[in-house]
Write a protein that holds these residues in place. Structure first.
Motif, short mmCIF file in Angstrom:
data_model
loop_
_atom_site.label_atom_id
_atom_site.label_comp_id
_atom_site.label_asym_id
_atom_site.label_seq_id
_atom_site.Cartn_x
_atom_site.Cartn_y
_atom_site.Cartn_z
N PHE A 150 50.37 9.54 46.91
CA PHE A 150 51.55 10.30 46.50
C PHE A 150 51.40 10.81 45.07
N ASN A 151 50.94 9.94 44.21
CA ASN A 151 50.83 10.31 42.80
C ASN A 151 49.67 11.26 42.52
N SER A 152 48.58 11.11 43.27
CA SER A 152 47.39 11.91 42.97
C SER A 152 47.57 13.39 43.25
N THR A 157 58.50 15.19 46.06
CA THR A 157 59.37 15.05 47.23
C THR A 157 58.57 14.45 48.37
N LEU A 158 59.19 13.57 49.13
CA LEU A 158 58.56 12.94 50.29
C LEU A 158 59.45 13.16 51.50
N ILE A 159 58.84 13.64 52.58
CA ILE A 159 59.57 13.81 53.84
C ILE A 159 58.96 12.86 54.86
N VAL A 160 59.83 12.07 55.50
CA VAL A 160 59.37 10.99 56.37
C VAL A 160 59.88 11.19 57.79
N SER A 174 59.41 1.88 43.84
CA SER A 174 58.38 2.46 42.97
C SER A 174 58.51 3.98 42.89
N LEU A 175 59.06 4.60 43.92
CA LEU A 175 59.18 6.06 43.95
C LEU A 175 60.38 6.57 43.15
N LEU A 176 61.51 5.90 43.31
CA LEU A 176 62.76 6.41 42.74
C LEU A 176 62.77 6.50 41.22
N PRO A 177 62.17 5.54 40.48
CA PRO A 177 62.17 5.67 39.01
C PRO A 177 61.46 6.92 38.52
N ASP A 178 60.57 7.48 39.35
CA ASP A 178 59.85 8.70 38.96
C ASP A 178 60.59 9.96 39.41
N ASN A 179 61.87 9.80 39.78
CA ASN A 179 62.71 10.93 40.22
C ASN A 179 62.13 11.64 41.45
N ILE A 180 61.55 10.86 42.32
CA ILE A 180 61.02 11.41 43.57
C ILE A 180 62.11 11.34 44.62
N GLN A 181 62.43 12.49 45.22
CA GLN A 181 63.45 12.50 46.25
C GLN A 181 62.81 12.28 47.62
N VAL A 182 63.49 11.50 48.44
CA VAL A 182 62.98 11.13 49.76
C VAL A 182 63.93 11.65 50.82
#
Length: 623
Positions: A150-152, A157-160, A174-182
């Motif tokens: 994800f980081n690389s 944004t992640l769609i699941v 781990s994702l949310l602190p980096d302002n990643i929306q899921v």
């Protein structure tokens, strides 16, 4: 009159002699020429795109097909038919949601974690319509690797997929602190930090978003990131440009497929074979795709008969599974005429055609990130591809001498590589050029550079290192021999030994570990094996190692066998030696060190006895 007849006789005799000479010395000349003519014609079209800046992408081709054949079945999945228009309209709705609700913009990178289903295509195309690049995430990988992937690629944004939401429990924090929306393909979610997509589709517009959002000005613009395991450990995000996507989409067409074909894809869409060749190739033709969530050997031929499948995608292991099924009187009752894939061994190839009919098997050789492709358009059993004088004029590649024991290319007195003779095995290198560019990996110039070999034959040249040992016979057929270095292939997946080594090294009783692949009778590729030195004051704990491997490694990467050693053999440069370990294998009658085997029933690594070894060799013990 007599003179004319004499001249005519001479011409006929000359023509006949040339024909016989061609058949004897160049039996594949015309087939090679016709095939190359198709390849060159398609390549010229791509070059015109470059020169005129009127770039046509795979998405553009899809939209053309929507206009041309809107009501034709595009995807058949789980008994439901989705036309080209259906997929277009649903992807339009998703594009609207992505713009208005998710605030995605042209140039953003979005990660997609989803199993095979029509919505994989709808999300992919919806994001492409907005102008986003998409990173396909392997659904098998565990939390540490998933975060790395994800980081690389720089996704925010992640769609699941709806059936994978629960897999996020370990990484959401781990994702949310980096302002990643899921976002999840559900109407609601129990996670307050995960947004639902399906409920928002109902009110979304089916109208196309502005075409300017997805207009491409360069074929070299990244459109996808597909992850590949490599020698450096964690998966690497291979950059897939519009150019690579278009080249892959021409694969079926080059082998002679048409819009009347029905193509069966059971391979995972997060891999380049299924997405770029399978889906892209179907779109290029305007054909129909039968999509399966997961390969099933018992349902394969029933599906083919039910949907009148004419072409299927494969990996070698898939064909072996089909051959292992109980024979029936319906084995040759189907319309399949062609298989396209890679990794089909000669013995399985022969058995497959003998049992299921003269299906033309079209082997394709190439890696996701590579700049070279071989295609066995002749259908010669055992060959991964074909080369000839014409091909070499366009695509520069070489096979160089390789020292397997030292695990490095053989150099001459001037420090340059040495080419092998015809028929000899060598490391395959492909020259990096304008015709064959290498786009590398996202997020790391260092990883990209590691795949290149410089100053190979002359100062300043650059070659892509495939990491594969190959041989080319006197007729120009290419044969795969083995992989080198720190990667092997199992269950259709590349296994990076360094990643497995890092994971196993976290177990408290392990002092040092060396991971490698060994040949397993009756299986394609190599099964994972780890040589371990137990830390002083500790004892080997098979249950603890099992729990650690199952928790932190995907199934295909878990070592099947363990070998306990007191001293780890190294090279003169202190690099772990794998050659002798690989040669020794896992036969307890030949290896004096203690051996263990992965056992899911006992949830442990248990002692590998002669009886278990014989059971594995006979194909009775499931791995």
């Amino acid at each position: 009159m007599t003179l004319c007849l004499g001249c005519l006789s001479v011409l006929v005799a000359l023509a006949l002699s040339v024909y016989v000479l061609q058949k004897l010395c160049f039996p594949y000349f015309w087939r090679d020429l016709l095939f190359l003519q198709k390849v060159v014609r398609y390549g010229v079209k791509l070059e015109v795109f470059k020169l005129t800046s009127s770039v046509r992408t795979v998405l553009d081709r899809f939209l053309q097909q929507v206009q041309r054949i809107p009501d034709k079945p595009f995807v058949i999945y789980d008994g439901n038919v989705h036309t080209y228009r259906d997929i277009d309209r649903r992807s339009n709705r998703l594009a609207s949601v992505f713009l208005e609700k998710a605030n995605l913009r042209k140039g953003d990178c979005v990660a997609l974690l989803m199993n095979n289903e029509p919505d994989f295509l709808c999300v992919w195309f919806g994001l492409a319509k907005v102008g986003c690049s998409v990173a396909f995430l392997n659904t098998n990988i565990k939390s540490k690797s998933l975060l790395h992937c994800f980081n690389s690629c720089g996704a925010k944004t992640l769609i699941v997929g709806s059936d994978l939401v629960e897999d996020l429990d370990g990484i959401l924090n781990s994702l949310l602190p980096d302002n990643i929306q899921v976002w999840a393909m559900r109407s609601w979610t129990k996670h307050t930090d995960v947004h639902s997509l399906l409920d928002k589709l109902e009110s979304a517009s089916e109208k196309p978003v502005p075409a300017a959002l997805h207009a491409a000005t360069s074929l070299k613009t990244p459109t996808l990131y597909i992850f590949t395991s490599g020698t450096t450990g964690l998966p690497k995000a291979a950059v897939i440009t519009h150019l690579q996507s278009l080249k892959a989409a021409a694969g079926f067409w080059a082998f002679g497929a048409t819009e009347d074909d029905v193509i069966y894809v059971t391979l995972p869409l997060y891999h380049s074979a299924a997405s770029l060749i399978g889906v892209g190739g179907t779109i290029e033709l305007g054909a129909t795709l039968v999509l399966k969530k997961k390969f099933s050997a018992s349902q394969f031929w029933n599906d083919c008969r039910k949907h009148d499948v004419t072409i299927f995608q494969y990996i070698g292991e898939l064909c072996r599974y089909l051959c292992n099924q109980t024979k029936t009187e319906l084995d040759k009752v189907h319309k399949v005429r062609m298989g396209v894939g890679n990794g089909l061994h000669q013995d399985v190839w022969q058995e497959f055609q003998s049992r299921f009919g003269k299906i033309k098997m079209c082997e394709v050789y190439g890696s996701t990130e590579g700049n070279l492709c071989f295609m066995n358009h002749i259908g010669k059993i055992g060959s991964v591809g074909r080369s000839n004088f014409f091909y070499r004029l366009l695509f520069k590649y070489d096979l160089v001498k390789y020292d397997i024991v030292k695990d490095e290319p053989v150099k001459d007195q001037y420090g340059f590589c040495q080419r092998v003779d015809k028929g000899e095995t060598g490391l395959l290198l492909s020259k990096v050029s304008a015709i064959s560019p290498f786009f590398g990996y996202a997020g790391s110039k260092e990883l990209t550079e590691k795949k290149l070999m410089r100053n190979v034959f002359v100062k300043g040249d650059a070659y892509f290192n495939t990491g594969d040992l190959m041989a080319e016979d006197h007729e120009g057929f290419i044969f795969f021999r083995d992989r080198v270095g720190d990667t092997f292939r199992w269950k259709g997946e590349n296994v990076a030994t360094t990643e497995v080594t890092e994971i196993l090294g976290l177990v408290d009783f392990i002092q040092e570990v060396n991971v490698y692949g060994v040949q397993v009778p009756g299986h394609e590729g190599r099964g994972g094996m780890a040589s371990i030195i137990v830390r002083p004051g500790f004892i080997f704990d098979g249950k603890k190692l099992f729990e650690h491997a199952v928790r932190d490694l995907p199934g295909y990467a878990r070592p099947l066998f363990i070998r306990l050693q007191e001293v780890m053999e190294t090279t003169s440069t202190f690099k772990q030696q794998k050659f002798h370990l690989v040669q020794s294998g896992f036969n307890p009658s030949k290896v004096s060190d203690p051996l263990y085997v992965l056992d899911y029933k006992q949830k442990s690594y248990i002692p590998l006895t002669d009886m278990i070894y014989q059971s594995i060799s006979a194909g009775e013990h499931k791995l």
